[in-house]
Design a protein around this motif. Structure first.
Motif, short mmCIF file in Angstrom:
data_model
loop_
_atom_site.label_atom_id
_atom_site.label_comp_id
_atom_site.label_asym_id
_atom_site.label_seq_id
_atom_site.Cartn_x
_atom_site.Cartn_y
_atom_site.Cartn_z
N CYS A 86 0.84 -1.19 0.00
CA CYS A 86 0.00 0.00 0.00
C CYS A 86 0.88 1.25 0.00
O CYS A 86 1.96 1.28 0.58
CB CYS A 86 -0.90 -0.02 1.23
SG CYS A 86 -1.79 1.50 1.49
N SER A 175 -9.73 -12.63 8.44
CA SER A 175 -8.89 -12.04 7.40
C SER A 175 -8.67 -10.57 7.71
O SER A 175 -9.56 -9.75 7.52
CB SER A 175 -9.58 -12.22 6.05
OG SER A 175 -9.05 -11.34 5.12
N HIS A 177 -5.22 -7.52 8.23
CA HIS A 177 -3.79 -7.28 8.17
C HIS A 177 -3.14 -7.51 9.52
O HIS A 177 -3.79 -7.36 10.56
CB HIS A 177 -3.53 -5.85 7.70
CG HIS A 177 -3.93 -5.62 6.28
ND1 HIS A 177 -3.32 -6.28 5.24
CD2 HIS A 177 -4.89 -4.86 5.74
CE1 HIS A 177 -3.89 -5.89 4.12
NE2 HIS A 177 -4.85 -5.04 4.38
N TRP A 225 -1.04 -4.86 -4.30
CA TRP A 225 -1.02 -4.91 -2.84
C TRP A 225 -0.70 -6.30 -2.29
O TRP A 225 -1.56 -7.15 -2.12
CB TRP A 225 -2.32 -4.39 -2.21
CG TRP A 225 -2.68 -3.06 -2.70
CD1 TRP A 225 -1.91 -1.95 -2.65
CD2 TRP A 225 -3.89 -2.69 -3.38
NE1 TRP A 225 -2.57 -0.90 -3.23
CE2 TRP A 225 -3.79 -1.33 -3.67
CE3 TRP A 225 -5.04 -3.37 -3.73
CZ2 TRP A 225 -4.79 -0.65 -4.32
CZ3 TRP A 225 -6.05 -2.69 -4.38
CH2 TRP A 225 -5.90 -1.34 -4.66
N ASN A 228 -2.60 -7.75 0.85
CA ASN A 228 -3.95 -8.21 0.57
C ASN A 228 -3.95 -9.54 -0.17
O ASN A 228 -4.83 -10.37 -0.01
CB ASN A 228 -4.72 -7.17 -0.24
CG ASN A 228 -5.23 -6.06 0.63
OD1 ASN A 228 -4.52 -5.11 0.92
ND2 ASN A 228 -6.45 -6.20 1.10
N THR A 249 -11.63 -4.66 8.62
CA THR A 249 -10.97 -3.59 7.89
C THR A 249 -11.04 -2.30 8.69
O THR A 249 -12.00 -2.06 9.39
CB THR A 249 -11.57 -3.42 6.48
OG1 THR A 249 -11.17 -2.18 5.97
CG2 THR A 249 -13.06 -3.50 6.50
N PRO A 255 -6.93 -0.27 -0.10
CA PRO A 255 -6.80 -1.63 -0.63
C PRO A 255 -7.91 -2.57 -0.15
O PRO A 255 -8.50 -3.30 -0.94
CB PRO A 255 -5.45 -2.08 -0.10
CG PRO A 255 -4.66 -0.84 0.08
CD PRO A 255 -5.65 0.21 0.47
N ASP A 256 -8.22 -2.51 1.15
CA ASP A 256 -9.25 -3.40 1.69
C ASP A 256 -10.60 -3.15 1.04
O ASP A 256 -11.36 -4.06 0.77
CB ASP A 256 -9.39 -3.20 3.20
CG ASP A 256 -8.38 -4.00 3.97
OD1 ASP A 256 -7.52 -4.61 3.30
OD2 ASP A 256 -8.43 -4.02 5.20
N CYS A 259 -10.40 -4.99 -2.27
CA CYS A 259 -10.13 -6.43 -2.20
C CYS A 259 -11.23 -7.17 -1.46
O CYS A 259 -11.64 -8.26 -1.87
CB CYS A 259 -8.79 -6.68 -1.53
SG CYS A 259 -7.46 -5.95 -2.45
N ASN A 260 -11.73 -6.59 -0.36
CA ASN A 260 -12.77 -7.28 0.38
C ASN A 260 -14.04 -7.41 -0.45
O ASN A 260 -14.74 -8.41 -0.39
CB ASN A 260 -13.07 -6.55 1.70
CG ASN A 260 -11.97 -6.75 2.70
OD1 ASN A 260 -11.06 -7.56 2.47
ND2 ASN A 260 -12.02 -6.04 3.80
#
Lengths: 302, 316
Positions: A86, A175, A177, A225, A228, A249, A255-256, A259-260
């Motif tokens: 990121c 899930s 980081h 990323w 992720n 998140t 990014p989340d 991606c999520n």
């Protein structure tokens, strides 16, 4: 010389590597304490309101360390597994330098870019040069530290796989980081809530990075990323072994947010919930959602 | 006869239901919380007590749900304290066993629950934003000078609903004022608001979900026929509104209390018992947790809010 290491962001990914490295070289260091409300509040003062919560926490930790050590260790990791991280990680040096321009902060700089010139060993070599440490000594310390980190990760993964294969409880893949799931203020309350509901939390972050990265390539070839990708790969690999997925998140993570959304659209056959964390104090909303999620998984299992 | 009491304490309204062993509602009440959950529950119990007079009902078990469920659970010595998502799902599936989709819009939050074969398979709840909920509608109704109760009727009279931006309450409000100033009629604006609530709901909470009929619409806003019609137009299916839709959370948790088979003493005497809560900031570490202590007749019965053991309050 005393180095301050902020307990935030990449610290949760490289804790053993950094501490062992400084230990070996006999460099004195302090690590800021676990995140608390005061740290978040102080961090928010340094941040503009649009930055994400982990950065605010990071700034808070730097603020805590600023008069307690000679140098603050600010690592920059631009790429991991040949995929970029990121932008916030890349900007850390400039960000800290600017935010603390009035405090005359001395920064111990570390720059890793595995895609280009500065792979991890080289980045450490440069760090040693800056610290005026003999090359051979630095190399030795790095190797030992790296080994410690790898062993730590290996046993962590193995232990988690053991638990996953033997437990009779409901299993939920968390899930999030590393710096979210490991943080005392952000992730720990959620993990504790899950444990209280008699659910076994399986941390996606604890699975092997390389393996997860390769698995993520099967889902998407173009997703940027690196971190992720790690989470996505863990979901791809282990989704059949768990009963549900919790996506944590922090607001507003760029990014989340993409991606999520992709994860939710890709895996339609497994229950997924998203928990968005901001600096809010009330955990009631999260408790409600987790309880309902648990009831749903339980009913499904029966 | 055994009776089971379910209480749903929401942000705006407090609902209470007493059911018998065959899930028939024998007493029910709906009143406004007015920011005082404990007082509201006392008023609620008073009404329920008068409704039950003459009937030989002995309440053996209590369930609580809604945002103040914990507090009221302690107060009423509840056997079951359940989150509102599960409570609503249980309540609705008991009355409509074939339901597949539940739309729920309450005072402060809105949710969607998807059900397959009587089990919850997916749900979503609004996160940080309260647009398109009951409190939004009632504040707009106030602005337009009509009461929320007649809101729906007025909306049905409109032929061309005005388009109103529903992304955010603040924008919606300024849009509404603007539309009124350039001469749109009140009916059209009100119908537009109902439509905006639905659009926002389907875009936010219902995003990416499939709505399979039968669909049940409940929560306080379901009493608004304008919103119901807007839902039917948007989804293209008939939307069922149960006459007891606003009580569904309380009903569901009463059913759960019955199923739990935990029987605890309950008497209506707590109406006259003095309950109070005291909140303070714990100073033992940097987190400064807000701790709430609940007292019954000046005796501490429960406390919560601490993040770590430092702040744990001992209950003697």
């Amino acid at each position: 010389m005393k180095v301050g290491i902020p307990r935030a962001l990449l610290f949760y990914k490289n804790e053993k590597l950094w501490t062992k490295f400084f230990d070996e070289l006999g460099i004195e260091y302090i690590i800021s304490p676990e995140t608390n409300k005061e740290i978040i509040e102080n961090g928010s003062k340094y941040a503009i309101d649009e930055t994400c919560l982990p950065i605010k926490i990071f700034l808070g930790h730097v603020d805590y360390l600023k008069d307690k050590c000679d140098y603050v260790f600010i690592p920059v990791i631009k790429t991991a597994q040949n995929t970029e991280t990121c932008l916030n990680f890349r900007a850390q040096f400039d960000l800290i330098k600017n935010a603390f321009r009035k405090d005359d902060l001395k920064i111990l700089f570390y720059n890793e870019d595995s895609g280009k010139k500065y792979k991890e060993p080289k980045a450490f070599k440069k760090l040693c040069k800056y610290l005026k440490i003999k090359r051979s000594l630095g190399k030795y310390a790095y190797r030992l530290a790296k080994q410690t980190q790898l062993y730590y990760e290996f046993f962590r993964t193995e232990r988690q796989e053991d638990i996953m294969n033997t437990t009779n409880k409901l299993k939920v893949l968390v899930s999030a980081h590393a710096y979210n799931v490991g943080d005392k203020y952000v992730g720990e309350p959620i993990i504790n809530m899950l444990k209280k509901l008699n659910v076994e939390p399986i941390i996606a972050e604890y699975f092997d990075a390389k393996k997860c990265y390769n698995a993520s390539l099967q889902v998407s070839k173009t997703m940027p990323w690196s971190y992720n990708r790690h989470l996505l790969g863990a979901i791809e690999l282990y989704r059949d072994k768990v009963d549900g997925i919790v996506l944590i998140t922090t607001y507003p993570c760029g990014p989340d947010s993409m991606c999520n959304e992709m994860i939710i659209r890709t895996y339609k056959d497994i229950p997924i919930i998203t928990l968005t964390i901001d600096a809010q104090d009330a955990t009631a909303g999260i408790e409600t959602r987790l309880e309902a999620f648990y009831d749903m998984l339980n009913a499904k299992k029966e | 006869m055994k009776g089971y009491l379910g209480i749903d304490i929401g942000s705006i309204s407090t609902k209470g239901v007493v059911i018998d062993e065959d899930n028939n509602i024998i007493a029910s009440e709906y009143l406004y919380t007015e920011g005082d959950p404990m007082g509201a529950v006392k008023r609620l119990l008073k009404v329920l007590e008068t409704q039950l007079q003459g009937k030989d009902v002995n309440i053996v078990s209590v369930g609580t749900t809604g945002s103040a469920r914990k507090l009221i659970g302690v107060m009423t010595n509840a056997s079951v304290v359940k989150n509102e998502i599960t409570a609503h799902a249980i309540g609705t599936t008991t009355l409509h066993p074939d339901v597949n989709t539940i739309f729920e819009i309450g005072g402060q939050d809105s949710k969607i629950i998807l059900i397959e074969n009587g089990y919850v398979v997916d749900y979503a709840m609004n996160t940080l934003c309260a647009v398109g909920t009951g409190s939004f509608l009632s504040s707009q109704a106030h602005r337009l000078g009509v009461s929320v109760e007649e809101f729906g009727e007025i909306a049905l009279r409109s032929k061309h609903p005005t388009n109103i931006a529903a992304r955010c309450t603040v924008f919606a409000e300024s849009d509404l004022v603007h539309k009124a100033q350039i001469g749109h009629s009140k009916e059209d604006i009100i119908a537009g608001l109902c439509k905006a609530v639905v659009t926002n709901y389907l875009n936010n909470i219902g995003k990416g979900k499939k709505f399979t009929p039968p669909i049940v619409f409940q929560g306080g806003v379901s009493k608004n026929v304008g919103v119901k019609k807007a839902f039917e137009d948007a989804v293209g299916h008939e939307v069922i509104v149960d006459p007891n839709g606003h009580l569904m959370g309380a009903f569901g948790v009463a059913v759960l209390a019955k199923r739990s088979n935990i029987e605890k003493d309950f008497s209506f005497d707590i109406i006259d018992t003095n309950f109070k809560t005291i909140g303070f900031d714990c100073q033992k570490c940097a987190n400064h947790c807000e701790i709430v202590c609940v007292y019954k007749d000046n005796k501490l019965i429960d406390a919560w809010g601490n993040k770590c053991d430092n702040g744990a309050v001992k209950i003697s």
